[in-house]
Write a protein that holds these residues in place. Structure first.
Motif, PDB file in Angstrom:
ATOM      1  N   GLU A 116       0.726  -1.265   0.179  1.00  0.00           N
ATOM      2  CA  GLU A 116       0.051   0.000   0.024  1.00  0.00           C
ATOM      3  C   GLU A 116       0.767   1.253   0.111  1.00  0.00           C
ATOM      4  O   GLU A 116       0.517   2.177  -0.763  1.00  0.00           O
ATOM      5  N   PHE A 117       1.951   1.158   0.715  1.00  0.00           N
ATOM      6  CA  PHE A 117       2.942   2.402   0.940  1.00  0.00           C
ATOM      7  C   PHE A 117       3.525   2.604  -0.758  1.00  0.00           C
ATOM      8  O   PHE A 117       3.702   3.620  -1.058  1.00  0.00           O
ATOM      9  N   LEU A 118       3.883   1.381  -1.402  1.00  0.00           N
ATOM     10  CA  LEU A 118       4.592   1.697  -2.668  1.00  0.00           C
ATOM     11  C   LEU A 118       3.571   2.205  -3.625  1.00  0.00           C
ATOM     12  O   LEU A 118       3.670   3.039  -4.591  1.00  0.00           O
ATOM     13  N   LYS A 119       2.339   2.043  -3.408  1.00  0.00           N
ATOM     14  CA  LYS A 119       1.117   2.157  -4.336  1.00  0.00           C
ATOM     15  C   LYS A 119       0.908   3.761  -4.072  1.00  0.00           C
ATOM     16  O   LYS A 119       0.948   4.707  -5.003  1.00  0.00           O
ATOM     17  N   GLU A 120       1.058   4.353  -2.671  1.00  0.00           N
ATOM     18  CA  GLU A 120       0.901   5.680  -2.366  1.00  0.00           C
ATOM     19  C   GLU A 120       1.915   6.505  -3.115  1.00  0.00           C
ATOM     20  O   GLU A 120       1.990   7.445  -3.692  1.00  0.00           O
ATOM     21  N   LEU A 121       3.290   5.875  -3.051  1.00  0.00           N
ATOM     22  CA  LEU A 121       4.453   6.435  -3.480  1.00  0.00           C
ATOM     23  C   LEU A 121       4.313   6.618  -5.014  1.00  0.00           C
ATOM     24  O   LEU A 121       4.797   7.679  -5.642  1.00  0.00           O
ATOM     25  N   ALA A 122       3.738   5.696  -5.596  1.00  0.00           N
ATOM     26  CA  ALA A 122       3.841   5.666  -7.278  1.00  0.00           C
ATOM     27  C   ALA A 122       2.781   6.726  -7.518  1.00  0.00           C
ATOM     28  O   ALA A 122       2.968   7.535  -8.685  1.00  0.00           O
ATOM     29  N   ALA A 123       1.807   6.901  -6.789  1.00  0.00           N
ATOM     30  CA  ALA A 123       0.624   7.803  -7.193  1.00  0.00           C
ATOM     31  C   ALA A 123       1.396   9.326  -6.927  1.00  0.00           C
ATOM     32  O   ALA A 123       0.889   9.992  -7.853  1.00  0.00           O
ATOM     33  N   LEU A 124       1.957   9.501  -5.803  1.00  0.00           N
ATOM     34  CA  LEU A 124       2.749  10.727  -5.615  1.00  0.00           C
ATOM     35  C   LEU A 124       3.604  10.891  -6.835  1.00  0.00           C
ATOM     36  O   LEU A 124       3.631  12.139  -7.285  1.00  0.00           O
TER      37      LEU A 124
END
Length: 144
Positions: A116-124
């Motif tokens: 989930e952290f990686l998804k948020e980082l990718a979205a940012l």
């Protein structure tokens, strides 16, 4: 990934790769990793659901409260406290992970949060790239 840092400074890529390797190493030695991962995910989802509830909403009658305020005519339209009677059964399923040693529990929670952290980082990163492109486009339009 090709930026040059001081020898003692790790890049974000190196840190994320290290976390991934530690989780994979733990998963290879833990015999019930998939089951524990599902429990950790359910526990975290339950905590999110419960954070929407206030202590007052747990003692009020959700049906009367919804009809008094004019909201909640549909379960999906109502506040999360309308679903409170159903959360008690879910609490038994998604309670605190079983009595595991603290390092195992922390590793399982980290394994659940990491994707989930990686998804948020990718979205940012995507949002940042779009904003930079837009800003550069606006700058070029104003220069011409």
């Amino acid at each position: 990934t090709n930026m040059v840092f001081q020898p003692s400074v790790r890049s974000l890529y190196q840190v994320l790769a290290s976390v991934k390797n530690k989780i994979e190493q733990f998963a290879s030695v833990e015999r019930d990793f998939p089951g524990l991962l599902i429990q950790a995910q359910q526990y975290l989802l339950f905590r999110v659901d419960m954070s929407d509830l206030t202590p007052e909403s747990l003692t009020k009658d959700p049906i009367q409260d919804a009809s008094r305020t004019g909201i909640g005519k549909n379960l999906l339209d109502g506040p999360p406290r309308v679903l409170q009677p159903f959360l008690t059964n879910r609490a038994k399923v998604a309670g605190v992970p079983p009595s595991l040693p603290l390092p195992v529990r922390n590793t399982m929670l980290a394994a659940a949060l990491f994707p989930e952290f990686l998804k948020e980082l990718a979205a940012l990163a995507q949002e940042h790239s779009i904003l930079c492109y837009k800003i550069l486009g606006d700058f070029e339009d104003s220069c011409c």
